[in-house]
Each structure stands twice: as structure tokens, then as C-alpha cells.
Design a protein around this motif. Structure first.
Motif, PDB file in Angstrom:
ATOM      1  N   GLN A   1     -13.451  -8.204  16.799  1.00 13.38           N
ATOM      2  CA  GLN A   1     -12.223  -7.677  16.558  1.00 13.38           C
ATOM      3  C   GLN A   1     -12.435  -7.356  15.245  1.00 13.38           C
ATOM      4  OE1 GLN A   1      -9.237  -7.934  19.647  1.00 13.38           O
ATOM      5  NE2 GLN A   1     -10.220  -9.065  20.045  1.00 13.38           N
ATOM      6  N   GLY A   2     -13.307  -7.817  14.009  1.00 15.73           N
ATOM      7  CA  GLY A   2     -12.636  -8.369  13.009  1.00 15.73           C
ATOM      8  C   GLY A   2     -12.599  -6.943  12.197  1.00 15.73           C
ATOM      9  N   LEU A   3     -13.398  -6.221  12.680  1.00 19.92           N
ATOM     10  CA  LEU A   3     -13.767  -4.858  11.408  1.00 19.92           C
ATOM     11  C   LEU A   3     -12.471  -3.808  11.534  1.00 19.92           C
ATOM     12  CD1 LEU A   3     -16.266  -3.706  10.440  1.00 19.92           C
ATOM     13  CD2 LEU A   3     -16.686  -2.379  12.526  1.00 19.92           C
ATOM     14  N   PRO A   4     -11.799  -3.586  12.542  1.00 21.18           N
ATOM     15  CA  PRO A   4     -10.573  -3.002  12.066  1.00 21.18           C
ATOM     16  C   PRO A   4      -9.548  -3.185  11.110  1.00 21.18           C
ATOM     17  CG  PRO A   4     -10.728  -3.186  14.546  1.00 21.18           C
ATOM     18  CD  PRO A   4     -11.699  -3.864  13.393  1.00 21.18           C
ATOM     19  N   ILE A   5      -9.225  -5.130  10.855  1.00 22.86           N
ATOM     20  CA  ILE A   5      -8.844  -5.184   9.748  1.00 22.86           C
ATOM     21  C   ILE A   5      -9.554  -5.473   8.534  1.00 22.86           C
ATOM     22  CG2 ILE A   5      -7.228  -6.152  11.315  1.00 22.86           C
ATOM     23  CD1 ILE A   5      -8.858  -9.364  10.541  1.00 22.86           C
TER      24      ILE A   5
ATOM     25  N   SER B   1     -18.048  -8.958   8.571  1.00 23.34           N
ATOM     26  CA  SER B   1     -18.803  -9.323   9.842  1.00 23.34           C
ATOM     27  C   SER B   1     -18.388 -11.103  10.276  1.00 23.34           C
ATOM     28  CB  SER B   1     -20.216  -9.300   8.688  1.00 23.34           C
ATOM     29  OG  SER B   1     -21.537 -10.837   9.559  1.00 23.34           O
ATOM     30  N   ASN B   2     -18.609 -12.031  11.556  1.00 24.22           N
ATOM     31  CA  ASN B   2     -18.279 -12.812  10.362  1.00 24.22           C
ATOM     32  C   ASN B   2     -19.398 -13.739  11.381  1.00 24.22           C
ATOM     33  OD1 ASN B   2     -16.643 -14.843   9.742  1.00 24.22           O
ATOM     34  ND2 ASN B   2     -15.736 -15.849  11.763  1.00 24.22           N
ATOM     35  N   ARG B   3     -19.622 -15.306  11.082  1.00 23.80           N
ATOM     36  CA  ARG B   3     -20.233 -15.555  11.690  1.00 23.80           C
ATOM     37  C   ARG B   3     -19.640 -17.958  11.677  1.00 23.80           C
ATOM     38  NH1 ARG B   3     -25.152 -13.834   8.106  1.00 23.80           N
ATOM     39  NH2 ARG B   3     -25.824 -12.301   9.146  1.00 23.80           N
ATOM     40  N   PHE B   4     -19.815 -17.931  12.856  1.00 23.86           N
ATOM     41  CA  PHE B   4     -19.455 -18.934  12.990  1.00 23.86           C
ATOM     42  C   PHE B   4     -20.794 -20.105  13.626  1.00 23.86           C
ATOM     43  CE2 PHE B   4     -16.951 -23.142  15.286  1.00 23.86           C
ATOM     44  CZ  PHE B   4     -15.936 -23.266  13.752  1.00 23.86           C
ATOM     45  N   MET B   5     -21.002 -20.753  12.715  1.00 27.33           N
ATOM     46  CA  MET B   5     -22.331 -21.783  12.246  1.00 27.33           C
ATOM     47  C   MET B   5     -22.052 -22.602  12.561  1.00 27.33           C
ATOM     48  SD  MET B   5     -24.679 -19.139  10.150  1.00 27.33           S
ATOM     49  CE  MET B   5     -25.708 -19.139  11.491  1.00 27.33           C
ATOM     50  N   HIS B   6     -23.397 -23.789  13.261  1.00 29.53           N
ATOM     51  CA  HIS B   6     -23.128 -24.528  12.696  1.00 29.53           C
ATOM     52  C   HIS B   6     -23.959 -25.502  12.569  1.00 29.53           C
ATOM     53  CE1 HIS B   6     -20.305 -24.493  16.040  1.00 29.53           C
ATOM     54  NE2 HIS B   6     -19.725 -26.324  16.227  1.00 29.53           N
ATOM     55  N   HIS B   7     -24.547 -26.447  11.724  1.00 29.27           N
ATOM     56  CA  HIS B   7     -25.563 -27.568  10.715  1.00 29.27           C
ATOM     57  C   HIS B   7     -26.836 -27.333  12.048  1.00 29.27           C
ATOM     58  CE1 HIS B   7     -24.132 -27.522   6.829  1.00 29.27           C
ATOM     59  NE2 HIS B   7     -22.986 -26.846   7.078  1.00 29.27           N
ATOM     60  N   LEU B   8     -27.876 -27.566  11.358  1.00 32.97           N
ATOM     61  CA  LEU B   8     -29.024 -28.051  12.051  1.00 32.97           C
ATOM     62  C   LEU B   8     -29.828 -28.943  11.142  1.00 32.97           C
ATOM     63  CD1 LEU B   8     -30.392 -24.822  13.641  1.00 32.97           C
ATOM     64  CD2 LEU B   8     -29.066 -25.995  14.872  1.00 32.97           C
ATOM     65  N   ASP B   9     -30.506 -29.858  11.517  1.00 38.80           N
ATOM     66  CA  ASP B   9     -31.247 -31.181  10.792  1.00 38.80           C
ATOM     67  C   ASP B   9     -32.225 -30.642  10.936  1.00 38.80           C
ATOM     68  OD1 ASP B   9     -32.647 -31.744  13.380  1.00 38.80           O
ATOM     69  OD2 ASP B   9     -31.457 -34.149  13.657  1.00 38.80           O
TER      70      ASP B   9
ATOM     71  N   ALA C   1      -8.097  -8.694  -1.009  1.00 36.68           N
ATOM     72  CA  ALA C   1      -6.763  -8.622  -0.516  1.00 36.68           C
ATOM     73  C   ALA C   1      -6.813  -8.730   0.913  1.00 36.68           C
ATOM     74  CB  ALA C   1      -6.732  -7.412  -0.785  1.00 36.68           C
ATOM     75  N   ASP C   2      -7.790  -8.064   1.777  1.00 33.41           N
ATOM     76  CA  ASP C   2      -7.897  -7.838   3.410  1.00 33.41           C
ATOM     77  C   ASP C   2      -8.410  -9.552   3.934  1.00 33.41           C
ATOM     78  OD1 ASP C   2      -8.418  -5.230   3.702  1.00 33.41           O
ATOM     79  OD2 ASP C   2     -10.188  -4.940   3.078  1.00 33.41           O
ATOM     80  N   MET C   3      -8.897 -10.444   3.106  1.00 36.59           N
ATOM     81  CA  MET C   3      -8.912 -11.571   3.575  1.00 36.59           C
ATOM     82  C   MET C   3      -7.565 -12.635   3.245  1.00 36.59           C
ATOM     83  SD  MET C   3     -11.693 -14.879   2.282  1.00 36.59           S
ATOM     84  CE  MET C   3     -12.427 -13.074   1.681  1.00 36.59           C
ATOM     85  N   GLU C   4      -6.920 -12.043   1.961  1.00 40.41           N
ATOM     86  CA  GLU C   4      -5.777 -13.653   1.790  1.00 40.41           C
ATOM     87  C   GLU C   4      -4.762 -12.222   3.352  1.00 40.41           C
ATOM     88  OE1 GLU C   4      -5.872 -13.413  -2.838  1.00 40.41           O
ATOM     89  OE2 GLU C   4      -5.325 -11.628  -1.957  1.00 40.41           O
ATOM     90  N   ARG C   5      -5.464 -10.641   3.647  1.00 34.81           N
ATOM     91  CA  ARG C   5      -3.307 -10.495   4.161  1.00 34.81           C
ATOM     92  C   ARG C   5      -4.035 -11.832   5.907  1.00 34.81           C
ATOM     93  NH1 ARG C   5      -3.771  -5.513   1.737  1.00 34.81           N
ATOM     94  NH2 ARG C   5      -5.551  -4.566   2.717  1.00 34.81           N
ATOM     95  N   TRP C   6      -4.874 -11.293   6.195  1.00 33.78           N
ATOM     96  CA  TRP C   6      -5.635 -12.410   7.336  1.00 33.78           C
ATOM     97  C   TRP C   6      -5.469 -13.183   7.508  1.00 33.78           C
ATOM     98  CZ3 TRP C   6      -9.390 -16.104   8.221  1.00 33.78           C
ATOM     99  CH2 TRP C   6      -9.719 -16.298  10.004  1.00 33.78           C
ATOM    100  N   ALA C   7      -5.822 -14.054   6.139  1.00 35.54           N
ATOM    101  CA  ALA C   7      -5.308 -15.688   6.319  1.00 35.54           C
ATOM    102  C   ALA C   7      -3.909 -15.898   6.105  1.00 35.54           C
ATOM    103  CB  ALA C   7      -5.816 -16.222   4.723  1.00 35.54           C
ATOM    104  N   GLU C   8      -3.034 -14.912   5.641  1.00 33.78           N
ATOM    105  CA  GLU C   8      -1.539 -14.978   5.056  1.00 33.78           C
ATOM    106  C   GLU C   8      -0.633 -14.907   6.134  1.00 33.78           C
ATOM    107  OE1 GLU C   8       0.756 -13.941   1.834  1.00 33.78           O
ATOM    108  OE2 GLU C   8      -1.454 -14.338   0.630  1.00 33.78           O
ATOM    109  N   SER C   9      -1.301 -13.965   7.323  1.00 37.04           N
ATOM    110  CA  SER C   9      -0.064 -13.178   8.345  1.00 37.04           C
ATOM    111  C   SER C   9      -0.995 -12.856   9.771  1.00 37.04           C
ATOM    112  CB  SER C   9       0.753 -12.037   7.914  1.00 37.04           C
ATOM    113  OG  SER C   9      -0.671 -10.580   7.585  1.00 37.04           O
ATOM    114  N   HIS C  10      -2.343 -12.558  10.064  1.00 40.07           N
ATOM    115  CA  HIS C  10      -2.237 -12.465  10.982  1.00 40.07           C
ATOM    116  C   HIS C  10      -2.193 -13.708  11.672  1.00 40.07           C
ATOM    117  CE1 HIS C  10      -5.255 -11.137  14.453  1.00 40.07           C
ATOM    118  NE2 HIS C  10      -5.360 -10.211  14.133  1.00 40.07           N
ATOM    119  N   PRO C  11      -1.958 -13.513  13.322  1.00 38.35           N
ATOM    120  CA  PRO C  11      -2.024 -14.578  14.599  1.00 38.35           C
ATOM    121  C   PRO C  11      -2.571 -15.509  14.956  1.00 38.35           C
ATOM    122  CG  PRO C  11      -1.188 -12.564  15.208  1.00 38.35           C
ATOM    123  CD  PRO C  11      -1.554 -12.482  13.833  1.00 38.35           C
ATOM    124  N   THR C  12      -4.429 -15.438  14.103  1.00 35.41           N
ATOM    125  CA  THR C  12      -5.665 -16.489  14.574  1.00 35.41           C
ATOM    126  C   THR C  12      -5.270 -16.850  13.658  1.00 35.41           C
ATOM    127  OG1 THR C  12      -6.907 -14.383  14.101  1.00 35.41           O
ATOM    128  CG2 THR C  12      -6.124 -14.667  16.072  1.00 35.41           C
TER     129      THR C  12
END
Length: 354
Positions: free
Chosen positions: A252-256, A260-268, A287-298
Motif C-alpha cells: 500500500q505504499g504507492l499513495p504515500i 517499491s518496497n522489498r523486505f529481503m533476507h540474506h542468503l549464503d 520528504a515522503d520517506m520522512e513523513r512515513w518515518a515520523e508519523s505513519h502508524p506502521t
């Protein structure tokens, strides 16, 4: 303490920092340091996309072929292997490679065998998707932060050095204060993403142009060395909240402003998961990244779980944390996709409605 901005990248500051000159961080942090001669670096994400267990063997073989090519002349100084499942249920296996010299990357990329493989018609007919997402920030356009100085990650591995303890961290806005470019630039975005070749859809070769001041972050965690209470707190309290925030940005990140977001796990080297993960996301602006970091519930939930974590452990952590943030000019970005689904990476949101 010292500034996150190295001496040779400092200029008269026309934009104020978010803290006073006597700020003391609540816990230590460090930045990677490169020689003054390093003017531009390269962060390359080389991906293989597949769907379903039947294709995993073929995808692994393709990823390992990409990683073997890093050993050719002018290859990267460091690379990681990682995996995630995207919002459409596709496996994405990625080799992340770092160069401290953009000219060396250009020579490596133009190696006849590499160029011929990437451009071959077979790439469209193997049942796999491929992508290259290349960020090449100039020295003033990115910053790094590490919770320990003894084992760096990502671009830090190839930069060659590490700072003393930093002043600009541990408060909202510190990310911007660490960016050399932000000393005198508001970093406002201009332009838009654009499809410059192909149509975002399977069976296509697609190239995407980024825009001025698109922001990119890789933010990671390693819990290999945690034990006892700390390990339990991380796995049972902090990690689930982090996953929820990463899934929100993915789905759901596009509206804010999160393209694109990927949560990745390292592999050997054999494809087995390590106890390390990171989020990789692209944003319309810092600024969009900062707004999410400072105020979005997630993200407020992520920050709250982290503060409970560090306070319970009296700030004595074996958990390792880091990030690298770039704010990119248009000419510092290159995005190419072969046979990938329409919501892959920077294509997300650009395909016409079905």
C-alpha cells in the motif's frame, strides 16, 4: 564526536540542521568513509524473478551465474545475495553489488560476455524474469549509518574507512542532516518516472527513467549474535512489527510516495537463509520517506518496538543495524526489466489499467 559529513564535502550550510550544535545522541553511531578521490559509487541490484517451486532451481542457477560474473575484471568490491516474495507472489532473488568506482562498473557492464547474455533473446523465453536496478550516487548524494564500527554492510564495505562517533543521529531529521547535498539543497523532487522503452508487462523488455531527487534506502538488521532475552525480544516483539511495516509499504505504499518496497533476507553462497534482513525501498522524495518515518502508524510502531527493545537492554545491544540512503539525480539511475510482471520494482504503478 564528529560530523557525518566528511570535511571535503562540507560547504556553507544554508539550510538549518534539526538539532543544536551541542546535541548528544542517546546511543553511538558511525558512518562509512571513502577517500576524497571517490567521487561516485555504484549500487547495483541484479534480480531474477520466478513463480512457484518448479522454477526455483532454474532461478537459483541464474542468480549464481550473475554472481559468478562479478569475478570478471572490473567486478564489484562486494556483493550480497538476498530473497523476498513480492506482493504478487513472485520470488525475487537478487545479487546486490557495490563498486567504489563508476568507471569500473561501466567497463564491467560492457564486458562482451555480460552484455551479450543480458541482451540475448533467450532471456525472454526461459520462464524467468530479470531486472537491473542501478543507482550511481555521487559522493554528496548518499549517506550511511551503522550501529557498530567493526563490521560494515552494503556500500560501506567498499568505501575503505569508518568515522568516529557521529553527532547527527538519534533524532527525527538526522537522515537529511547527514546528507552532504542537503547542506544547501531542499532535495525537492522534480519530474516523474517514465517508461522509455517497452510496456510494463511479462514478455517485454522495459526501461524506466527515474526523476530528480528520487530517494532510495536500504535499511538492515542482523541478529546472528543475539542471545537470551535480547534474541527473544527481537524475534517475538520487534521483528513482527518490522514485517508489518514492510508489508504495508510493499502492498500500500504507492499513495504515500513509496514506489517499491522489498523486505529481503540474506542468503549464503548456497542459497540458505542467514540471520540478516533489510528493507529496500524507492520513494518519490526524501520528504515522503520522512513523513512515513515520523508519523505513519506502521513506522511509529516500529520505532516504539525498537525503543522498548533498547531500554529493556539498557542500550547494550548485540543486534546490528545499518542503513544507506541516496537522493538521486536523474542521470544516477537506470532501471531495466526483462519478462517481469507489471508491478515489479520501479514499474509499479506505471502499467495501464487492465
Amino acid at each position: 564526536m564528529e560530523s557525518a559529513i566528511p570535511e571535503h564535502l562540507r560547504c556553507p550550510r544554508t539550510r538549518e540542521r534539526r538539532v543544536a550544535d551541542d546535541h548528544t545522541p542517546p546511543y553511538p553511531g558511525w558512518s562509512a568513509r571513502a577517500p576524497a578521490a571517490t567521487t561516485q559509487v555504484v549500487m547495483g541490484y541484479f534480480g531474477v524473478q520466478s513463480r512457484g517451486p518448479a522454477m526455483q532451481g532454474r532461478a537459483c542457477a541464474a542468480l549464481l551465474k550473475i554472481a559468478r560474473d562479478f569475478a570478471l575484471p572490473d567486478g564489484p568490491g562486494h556483493h550480497d545475495l538476498a530473497h523476498c516474495v513480492d506482493a504478487d507472489g513472485y520470488d525475487n532473488m537478487i545479487a546486490i553489488a557495490y563498486w567504489h568506482d563508476a568507471a569500473a562498473f561501466a567497463r564491467w557492464c560492457a564486458t562482451p560476455a555480460i552484455e551479450a547474455w543480458w541482451n540475448a533473446d533467450e532471456r525472454l523465453h526461459e520462464g524467468l524474469g530479470y531486472f537491473r536496478e542501478i543507482a550511481s550516487p555521487r559522493a554528496a548524494h548518499f549517506e550511511t549509518l551503522f550501529s557498530t564500527p567493526d563490521r560494515l554492510e552494503g556500500i560501506g564495505v567498499v568505501m575503505g574507512g569508518v568515522s568516529g562517533e557521529l553527532q547527527e543521529h538519534g533524532y527525527w531529521g538526522s537522515m537529511r542532516d547527514r546528507l552532504p547535498l542537503a547542506q544547501a539543497d531542499a532535495l525537492a523532487p522534480s519530474g516523474t518516472r517514465a517508461v522509455i522503452a517497452g510496456t510494463p508487462a511479462p514478455g517485454q523488455r522495459v526501461r524506466i527513467a527515474g526523476h530528480t531527487h528520487l530517494a532510495m534506502i536500504r535499511s538492515g538488521q542482523e541478529w546472528t549474535e543475539t542471545t537470551g532475552q535480547e534474541r527473544q525480544l527481537y524475534l517475538e516483539d520487534m521483528a513482527p512489527v518490522l514485517r508489518e511495516g514492510m508489508d504495508f509499504l510493499r502492498d500500500q505504499g504507492l499513495p504515500i510516495g513509496c514506489y517499491s518496497n522489498r523486505f529481503m533476507h540474506h542468503l549464503d553462497a548456497h542459497g540458505a537463509p542467514l540471520q540478516k534482513s533489510f528493507g529496500l525501498s524507492y520513494w518519490r522524495s526524501l520528504a515522503d520517506m520522512e513523513r512515513w518515518a515520523e508519523s505513519h502508524p506502521t513506522h511509529v510502531a516500529i520505532f516504539g518496538s525498537f525503543m522498548r527493545y533498547v531500554q529493556a537492554l539498557n542500550f547494550e545491544l548485540r543486534l546490528r543495524l545499518y542503513h544507506e540512503v541516496s537522493v538521486l539525480k536523474a542521470d544516477e539511475q537506470s532501471y531495466e526489466y526483462i519478462n517481469c510482471h507489471a508491478r515489479s520494482g520501479l514499474m509499479n504503478g506505471l502499467a495501464p489499467a487492465a
